[in-house]
Design a protein around this motif. Structure first.
Motif, PDB file in Angstrom:
ATOM      1  N   ILE A   1       8.777  12.058 -12.430  1.00  0.00           N
ATOM      2  CA  ILE A   1       9.754  11.610 -13.421  1.00  0.00           C
ATOM      3  C   ILE A   1      11.169  11.743 -12.867  1.00  0.00           C
ATOM      4  CG2 ILE A   1      10.695  11.991 -15.723  1.00  0.00           C
ATOM      5  CD1 ILE A   1       7.981  13.163 -16.528  1.00  0.00           C
ATOM      6  N   ASN A   2      11.848  10.620 -12.775  1.00  0.00           N
ATOM      7  CA  ASN A   2      13.249  10.577 -12.343  1.00  0.00           C
ATOM      8  C   ASN A   2      14.086  10.386 -13.604  1.00  0.00           C
ATOM      9  OD1 ASN A   2      15.343  10.517 -10.407  1.00  0.00           O
ATOM     10  ND2 ASN A   2      15.303   8.284 -10.311  1.00  0.00           N
ATOM     11  N   ALA A   3      14.755  11.445 -14.052  1.00  0.00           N
ATOM     12  CA  ALA A   3      15.483  11.428 -15.314  1.00  0.00           C
ATOM     13  C   ALA A   3      16.910  10.945 -15.093  1.00  0.00           C
ATOM     14  CB  ALA A   3      15.483  12.819 -15.941  1.00  0.00           C
ATOM     15  N   ARG A   4      17.199   9.753 -15.611  1.00  0.00           N
ATOM     16  CA  ARG A   4      18.535   9.186 -15.426  1.00  0.00           C
ATOM     17  C   ARG A   4      19.500   9.770 -16.445  1.00  0.00           C
ATOM     18  NH1 ARG A   4      19.966   2.773 -15.563  1.00  0.00           N
ATOM     19  NH2 ARG A   4      21.176   3.317 -17.414  1.00  0.00           N
ATOM     20  N   VAL A   5      20.668  10.164 -15.960  1.00  0.00           N
ATOM     21  CA  VAL A   5      21.736  10.699 -16.806  1.00  0.00           C
ATOM     22  C   VAL A   5      22.855   9.657 -16.829  1.00  0.00           C
ATOM     23  CG1 VAL A   5      23.424  12.536 -17.095  1.00  0.00           C
ATOM     24  CG2 VAL A   5      21.136  13.072 -16.233  1.00  0.00           C
ATOM     25  N   ASP A   6      23.190   9.161 -18.019  1.00  0.00           N
ATOM     26  CA  ASP A   6      24.112   8.042 -18.133  1.00  0.00           C
ATOM     27  C   ASP A   6      25.539   8.441 -18.516  1.00  0.00           C
ATOM     28  OD1 ASP A   6      22.000   6.482 -17.455  1.00  0.00           O
ATOM     29  OD2 ASP A   6      21.790   5.482 -19.376  1.00  0.00           O
ATOM     30  N   THR A   7      25.875   9.707 -18.320  1.00  0.00           N
ATOM     31  CA  THR A   7      27.198  10.202 -18.701  1.00  0.00           C
ATOM     32  C   THR A   7      28.324   9.432 -18.012  1.00  0.00           C
ATOM     33  OG1 THR A   7      26.139  12.373 -18.777  1.00  0.00           O
ATOM     34  CG2 THR A   7      28.510  12.314 -19.023  1.00  0.00           C
ATOM     35  N   TYR A   8      28.104   9.008 -16.763  1.00  0.00           N
ATOM     36  CA  TYR A   8      29.161   8.311 -16.040  1.00  0.00           C
ATOM     37  C   TYR A   8      29.298   6.856 -16.485  1.00  0.00           C
ATOM     38  CZ  TYR A   8      29.999  12.201 -12.893  1.00  0.00           C
ATOM     39  OH  TYR A   8      30.357  13.428 -12.383  1.00  0.00           O
TER      40      TYR A   8
ATOM     41  N   GLY B   1       0.803  -1.221   0.000  1.00  0.00           N
ATOM     42  CA  GLY B   1       0.000   0.000   0.000  1.00  0.00           C
ATOM     43  C   GLY B   1       0.829   1.261   0.000  1.00  0.00           C
ATOM     44  N   LEU B   2       1.836   1.320  -0.859  1.00  0.00           N
ATOM     45  CA  LEU B   2       2.748   2.460  -0.906  1.00  0.00           C
ATOM     46  C   LEU B   2       2.835   2.988  -2.332  1.00  0.00           C
ATOM     47  CD1 LEU B   2       5.734   0.993   1.169  1.00  0.00           C
ATOM     48  CD2 LEU B   2       3.992   2.581   1.985  1.00  0.00           C
ATOM     49  N   PRO B   3       3.272   4.238  -2.501  1.00  0.00           N
ATOM     50  CA  PRO B   3       3.547   4.722  -3.855  1.00  0.00           C
ATOM     51  C   PRO B   3       4.628   3.856  -4.502  1.00  0.00           C
ATOM     52  CG  PRO B   3       3.548   6.548  -2.281  1.00  0.00           C
ATOM     53  CD  PRO B   3       3.517   5.277  -1.474  1.00  0.00           C
ATOM     54  N   VAL B   4       4.466   3.618  -5.792  1.00  0.00           N
ATOM     55  CA  VAL B   4       5.428   2.816  -6.554  1.00  0.00           C
ATOM     56  C   VAL B   4       6.058   3.679  -7.639  1.00  0.00           C
ATOM     57  CG1 VAL B   4       5.723   0.864  -8.132  1.00  0.00           C
ATOM     58  CG2 VAL B   4       4.224   0.644  -6.136  1.00  0.00           C
ATOM     59  N   THR B   5       7.384   3.639  -7.720  1.00  0.00           N
ATOM     60  CA  THR B   5       8.080   4.282  -8.830  1.00  0.00           C
ATOM     61  C   THR B   5       8.765   3.191  -9.627  1.00  0.00           C
ATOM     62  OG1 THR B   5       9.736   5.924  -9.484  1.00  0.00           O
ATOM     63  CG2 THR B   5      10.080   4.822  -7.366  1.00  0.00           C
ATOM     64  N   ALA B   6       8.537   3.184 -10.940  1.00  0.00           N
ATOM     65  CA  ALA B   6       8.928   2.067 -11.784  1.00  0.00           C
ATOM     66  C   ALA B   6      10.112   2.415 -12.672  1.00  0.00           C
ATOM     67  CB  ALA B   6       7.741   1.647 -12.657  1.00  0.00           C
ATOM     68  N   ASP B   7      11.066   1.508 -12.743  1.00  0.00           N
ATOM     69  CA  ASP B   7      12.203   1.660 -13.652  1.00  0.00           C
ATOM     70  C   ASP B   7      11.735   1.243 -15.044  1.00  0.00           C
ATOM     71  OD1 ASP B   7      14.528   1.607 -15.079  1.00  0.00           O
ATOM     72  OD2 ASP B   7      15.615   0.296 -13.696  1.00  0.00           O
ATOM     73  N   MET B   8      11.584   2.224 -15.942  1.00  0.00           N
ATOM     74  CA  MET B   8      11.101   1.952 -17.297  1.00  0.00           C
ATOM     75  C   MET B   8      12.196   2.099 -18.340  1.00  0.00           C
ATOM     76  SD  MET B   8       8.056   0.851 -17.228  1.00  0.00           S
ATOM     77  CE  MET B   8       7.551   1.026 -18.948  1.00  0.00           C
ATOM     78  N   GLU B   9      13.450   1.966 -17.923  1.00  0.00           N
ATOM     79  CA  GLU B   9      14.593   2.068 -18.837  1.00  0.00           C
ATOM     80  C   GLU B   9      14.423   3.276 -19.773  1.00  0.00           C
ATOM     81  OE1 GLU B   9      16.706  -1.486 -19.865  1.00  0.00           O
ATOM     82  OE2 GLU B   9      15.018  -2.700 -19.200  1.00  0.00           O
ATOM     83  N   ARG B  10      14.336   3.046 -21.089  1.00  0.00           N
ATOM     84  CA  ARG B  10      14.170   4.166 -22.012  1.00  0.00           C
ATOM     85  C   ARG B  10      12.745   4.254 -22.549  1.00  0.00           C
ATOM     86  NH1 ARG B  10      16.124   8.326 -24.206  1.00  0.00           N
ATOM     87  NH2 ARG B  10      16.145   8.725 -26.455  1.00  0.00           N
ATOM     88  N   GLY B  11      11.817   3.564 -21.885  1.00  0.00           N
ATOM     89  CA  GLY B  11      10.419   3.650 -22.282  1.00  0.00           C
ATOM     90  C   GLY B  11       9.931   2.484 -23.102  1.00  0.00           C
TER      91      GLY B  11
ATOM     92  N   GLU C   1      17.130  16.085 -27.648  1.00  0.00           N
ATOM     93  CA  GLU C   1      16.095  15.113 -27.971  1.00  0.00           C
ATOM     94  C   GLU C   1      15.542  14.458 -26.710  1.00  0.00           C
ATOM     95  OE1 GLU C   1      17.766  12.367 -30.731  1.00  0.00           O
ATOM     96  OE2 GLU C   1      17.950  13.839 -32.346  1.00  0.00           O
ATOM     97  N   GLN C   2      16.433  14.173 -25.755  1.00  0.00           N
ATOM     98  CA  GLN C   2      15.953  13.571 -24.509  1.00  0.00           C
ATOM     99  C   GLN C   2      15.098  14.556 -23.726  1.00  0.00           C
ATOM    100  OE1 GLN C   2      15.939  10.605 -23.631  1.00  0.00           O
ATOM    101  NE2 GLN C   2      15.662  10.501 -21.413  1.00  0.00           N
ATOM    102  N   ALA C   3      15.489  15.818 -23.704  1.00  0.00           N
ATOM    103  CA  ALA C   3      14.674  16.831 -23.023  1.00  0.00           C
ATOM    104  C   ALA C   3      13.308  16.935 -23.665  1.00  0.00           C
ATOM    105  CB  ALA C   3      15.391  18.182 -23.051  1.00  0.00           C
ATOM    106  N   ALA C   4      13.265  16.869 -24.991  1.00  0.00           N
ATOM    107  CA  ALA C   4      11.982  16.935 -25.693  1.00  0.00           C
ATOM    108  C   ALA C   4      11.126  15.723 -25.353  1.00  0.00           C
ATOM    109  CB  ALA C   4      12.216  17.022 -27.200  1.00  0.00           C
TER     110      ALA C   4
ATOM    111  N   ASN D   1      11.486   5.941 -13.748  1.00  0.00           N
ATOM    112  CA  ASN D   1      12.824   6.305 -14.211  1.00  0.00           C
ATOM    113  C   ASN D   1      12.833   6.246 -15.727  1.00  0.00           C
ATOM    114  OD1 ASN D   1      13.558   6.219 -11.529  1.00  0.00           O
ATOM    115  ND2 ASN D   1      15.204   4.737 -11.799  1.00  0.00           N
ATOM    116  N   LEU D   2      13.463   7.226 -16.356  1.00  0.00           N
ATOM    117  CA  LEU D   2      13.671   7.210 -17.805  1.00  0.00           C
ATOM    118  C   LEU D   2      15.116   7.613 -18.066  1.00  0.00           C
ATOM    119  CD1 LEU D   2      10.333   8.890 -18.937  1.00  0.00           C
ATOM    120  CD2 LEU D   2      10.975   6.491 -19.283  1.00  0.00           C
TER     121      LEU D   2
END
Length: 274
Positions: free
Chosen positions: A159-166, A91-101, A138-141, A122-123
């Motif tokens: 929306i948790n925007a993942r940055v993969d630069t590292y 019974g909690l909020p769920v945040t889902a890892d959706m990779e790139r959609g 393009e990712q911002a759009a 997560n995206l």
């Protein structure tokens, strides 16, 4: 047979918006939301029983449980069904890892996520199959389109925007840091709620990311990362564990199986068998 009424629908929508609002409010710099990522209903119930306020799924762990490799190899229907089961179990909020959609257009992504009961997602900004970084504009759009689709559908989505630069970026440590900040700021402007520079771990870099991005920052906790208390002192707003816990559970199970194979008890001394 019970039929749905507009009042029922309104109540459900109100509950969903309330969970998303609660999830967003938990992203407090210096008092981070800690989310041990789960992979099934049992692990979700364990996280809830331990007192955590949010359930976060991990794509790599769920893929493994379902018999697939990470990197959007899991059919999207199976991934969403797993997320829905996890959501129903606690019974909690769920945040889902959706990779790139998973190749879904923004409106369909929002619709199908809402159907699972998830309050956030997560995206990421690299191709899960090739590792190629997406163009920042393009990712911002894309993130902006997801936000617009959610607004149009009356859905509140964190929306948790993942940055993969590292992981997949190039250049020196200073250049990767600068690019992560640049991308993070653009993604916040596009409608993201939190920025997730995955694999950023050195304390100085984490502080610079928090200060430079100017919004909630999510850090992946793994061996070598500053402690939870140190991450809080650095101004982090969210701490994830990715598939680390699932990997640790699998390793522990492997040790138990090896003990059984060798004719020994798999249980630690002093522990009663279940």
């Amino acid at each position: 047979m019970t039929t749905s009424t507009s009042e029922d629908t309104g109540g459900t929508a109100s509950t969903a918006r309330g969970r998303a609002s609660a999830l967003r409010a938990l992203h407090v710099p210096g008092r981070p939301l800690v989310v041990p990522n789960v992979w099934d209903a049992a692990s979700a119930r364990a996280v809830e029983a331990a007192g955590f306020p949010v359930i976060a799924t991990g794509s790599a762990a769920i893929a493994s449980v379902l018999g697939y490799e990470d990197g959007e190899e899991t059919p999207v229907g199976e991934m969403l069904a797993a997320i829905a089961r996890i959501g129903r179990s606690a019974g909690l909020p769920v945040t889902a890892d959706m990779e790139r959609g998973y190749g879904l257009e923004p409106a369909e992504l929002v619709e199908r996520l809402a159907a699972t009961g998830a309050s956030g997602c997560n995206l990421e900004d690299s191709d899960p199959r090739t590792g190629a970084m997406a163009d920042a504009g393009e990712q911002a759009a894309y993130l902006g389109a997801v936000r617009a689709a959610a607004t149009a559908a009356g859905v509140d989505l964190v929306i948790n925007a993942r940055v993969d630069t590292y992981i997949h970026g190039t250049g020196s440590a200073e250049e990767r840091l600068a690019e992560s900040v640049r991308r993070g700021r653009r993604y916040l402007e596009a409608g993201a709620d939190c920025i997730y520079p995955i694999f950023a771990a050195e304390a100085g870099a984490v502080r610079a990311l928090v200060e430079g991005i100017g919004g909630p920052v999510n850090i992946l906790f793994r061996p070598g990362t500053p402690s939870l208390a140190e991450l809080a002192d650095l101004g982090v707003a969210r701490v994830s564990f990715g598939h680390g816990l699932h990997e640790a559970v699998r390793a522990y199970a492997a040790r138990m199986l090896a003990a059984i194979r060798d004719g020994e008890s798999p249980y630690p001394p002093g522990l009663s068998a279940p």
